[in-house]
Design a protein around this motif. Structure first.
Motif, short mmCIF file in Angstrom:
data_model
loop_
_atom_site.label_atom_id
_atom_site.label_comp_id
_atom_site.label_asym_id
_atom_site.label_seq_id
_atom_site.Cartn_x
_atom_site.Cartn_y
_atom_site.Cartn_z
N SER A 100 -2.43 4.42 6.14
CA SER A 100 -3.78 3.88 5.61
C SER A 100 -3.96 2.64 6.85
N TYR A 146 -2.64 -5.96 1.72
CA TYR A 146 -2.99 -5.29 0.64
C TYR A 146 -4.58 -4.93 0.82
N CYS A 164 -4.45 -0.16 6.10
CA CYS A 164 -3.52 -1.35 5.66
C CYS A 164 -2.36 -1.30 6.47
N HIS A 224 0.81 -1.16 -0.07
CA HIS A 224 -0.06 -0.03 0.15
C HIS A 224 0.93 1.06 0.11
#
Length: 193
Positions: A14, A84, A16, A9
């Motif tokens: 994020s 991901y 993730c 990523h």
């Protein structure tokens, strides 16, 4: 157990990345996990573009010196963890480019007579931790489970990896997405495996 985490990523702020942090924290608290390596494909500057020409042939990818470091990581690991987002029903192009180059003939599998090859990564296991904006059941009902089929049957089983676990987390951009609960689920899993 030795774990290789492949993080894909581009943003370290994020969700993730928050999952990656929980994987690391849980793994560091687990006495069964002896070593942990993290490969951040974006931070690494991994080039996902396949190049084939008179100097670089597909049949030679298994011994490409530019990929040696990554082959050693895969060979070293007992468990490979992929983190991901699911974009357009599949993993990001960066991760697919990594897979295209690393899961090559004569490293990940060997052609033999018959329909299926011999998987050369037997004995390893995989965990896929993925996030998506859409509902959790979106890949199952609208895409005929294409993400899991792609990853498990078309890739991991093909190269001899039979133990594959999925954590597909949907509604991740919703205020009602239960992000904290899902992050704790991943932390607990890696703390106890």
């Amino acid at each position: 157990m030795k774990i290789l985490v492949i993080y894909t990523h581009p943003n370290h702020k994020s969700l993730c990345y928050a999952f990656l942090e929980k994987i690391i924290k849980g793994s560091n608290e687990n006495p069964n996990i002896k070593e942990l390596q993290v490969l951040d494909l974006y931070e690494e500057g991994f080039n996902p573009v396949l190049v084939f020409n008179e100097n670089k042939r597909r049949r030679d990818m298994y011994c490409d010196p530019q990929l040696e470091k990554y082959r050693k990581q895969i060979s070293w690991a007992d468990k490979i963890v992929f983190v991901y987002p699911i974009w357009w029903g599949r993993p990001p192009a960066m991760l697919m480019g990594y897979i295209d180059q690393l899961f090559a003939a004569n490293f990940a599998y060997k052609d033999k007579k018959g329909l299926l090859p011999e998987g050369l990564l037997k004995g390893k296991s995989v965990v896929c931790v993925s996030t998506m904006k859409g509902p959790t059941r979106y890949p199952l009902f609208w895409l005929n489970n294409s993400h899991k089929i792609l990853m498990k049957k078309a890739l991991f089983n093909f190269v001899g990896i039979k133990k594959v676990k999925f954590f597909e987390f949907g509604n991740m951009e919703s205020p009602k997405g239960k992000q904290t609960k899902k992050l704790e689920k991943i932390y607990d899993y890696f703390k106890k495996i």
